[in-house]
Write an enzyme that holds these catalytic residues in place. Structure first.
Site: not given
Length: 304
Positions: A45-46, A108, A134, A139, A163, A205
């Protein structure tokens, strides 16, 4: 496998023309390794992975793996809202020499428990490298239940960690209580990294490690070795900058911080955009305060 500590979720720097800035990316990799980050996550994401083209995604992964050259683990973000795409990405990461795949739960489409299990099982069966799940409901709009995480870990030899970014310490505690031997649990929230390790997690993380890799390595090392006084001191010292790094959507603030430190250009991929001036000012003030106290970065102070 026993990875612990502070694993940085590295940003993807861009040039003004929108292309990937590989020179800046190389310098970021060296900055992280020199300052003792315990691993690198690329194309998460980052790293604005959702905005990279397929070719860019492939080339960034290859570049980071080659430049790190096995000095620390490289974990590639390979998850998708399509199981087939996640499988393809994970196979690609394995072929390039990734040390593990970080697989976000499908976003989604909000799969059921059965759908989540099928997704992670298919990916685990498709590759031989370790898979780290994760969980980030903020999100993805769906939570991976603690008992399903443990179930997947028990049933799939190469699902080796999670994560956990649900923001729910009770859920994390349940995973830690019931996890099989050797299953790694990483906080996905910088602000919860210290309490998570106190519960028994293996580290974090991290987003903030982009800015302060040595300090977050030291925080995690202190917590993992039982030096809770030092760990708490570091946690509280950096808590404000952690909060400011999420005052707008990640990675806007952390990338802005890196640009203020002269490490990347202040460039993003739409719909990610530049930070609001008021928030940018707050970030700058806190960075200046912390950098004055941090000898590693003294050379940057006069330029800020």
């Amino acid at each position: 496998m026993n990875w612990q500590g502070s694993i940085v979720a590295i940003v993807t720097p861009f040039n003004k023309d929108g292309s990937v800035d590989y020179e800046a990316l190389y310098n970021l990799i060296e900055f992280q390794i020199e300052n003792q980050s315990d691993g690198i996550v690329v194309c998460g994401t980052t790293g604005e992975a959702a905005t990279l083209s397929k070719d860019e995604y492939r080339e960034v992964i290859k570049f980071v793996i080659a430049k790190v050259n096995k000095r620390i683990p490289v974990i590639v973000g390979t998850g998708s809202n399509s199981t087939a795409t996640a499988v393809e990405n994970s196979k690609m990461a394995e072929s390039f020499g990734a040390d593990a795949a970080l697989v976000v739960s499908p976003y989604y489409n909000k799969p059921t428990r059965k759908g989540l299990k099928d997704y992670f099982t298919q990916i685990a069966n498709a590759v031989s490298i370790p898979v780290i799940m994760y969980n980030v409901p903020g999100r993805t709009a769906s939570n991976i239940p603690a008992d399903l995480i443990v179930e997947l870990a028990n049933e799939n030899e190469n699902i080796v960690g999670i994560k956990e970014a649900s923001g729910n310490l009770e859920q994390m505690a349940c995973i830690l209580r019931d996890r099989p031997v050797g299953f790694m649990v990483f906080s996905g929230d910088d602000a919860m990294a210290f309490p998570a390790v106190c519960l028994g997690a293996d580290g974090v993380i991290s987003v903030i490690a982009n800015l302060f890799p040595k300090e977050f390595h030291d925080l995690m090392e202190a917590a993992l070795t039982g030096n809770l006084i030092k760990a708490r001191e570091l946690h509280l010292k950096y808590l404000n900058i952690i909060q400011l790094c999420f005052i707008e959507s990640n990675p806007i603030p952390v990338k802005t911080g890196l640009s203020l430190m002269g490490k990347v250009k202040e460039e993003f991929r739409s719909p990610i955009c530049r930070m609001e001036d008021q928030n940018r000012g707050k970030l700058l003030v806190e960075l200046q305060k912390l950098l004055v106290q941090t000898s590693t970065y003294m050379s940057r102070i006069e330029e800020l």
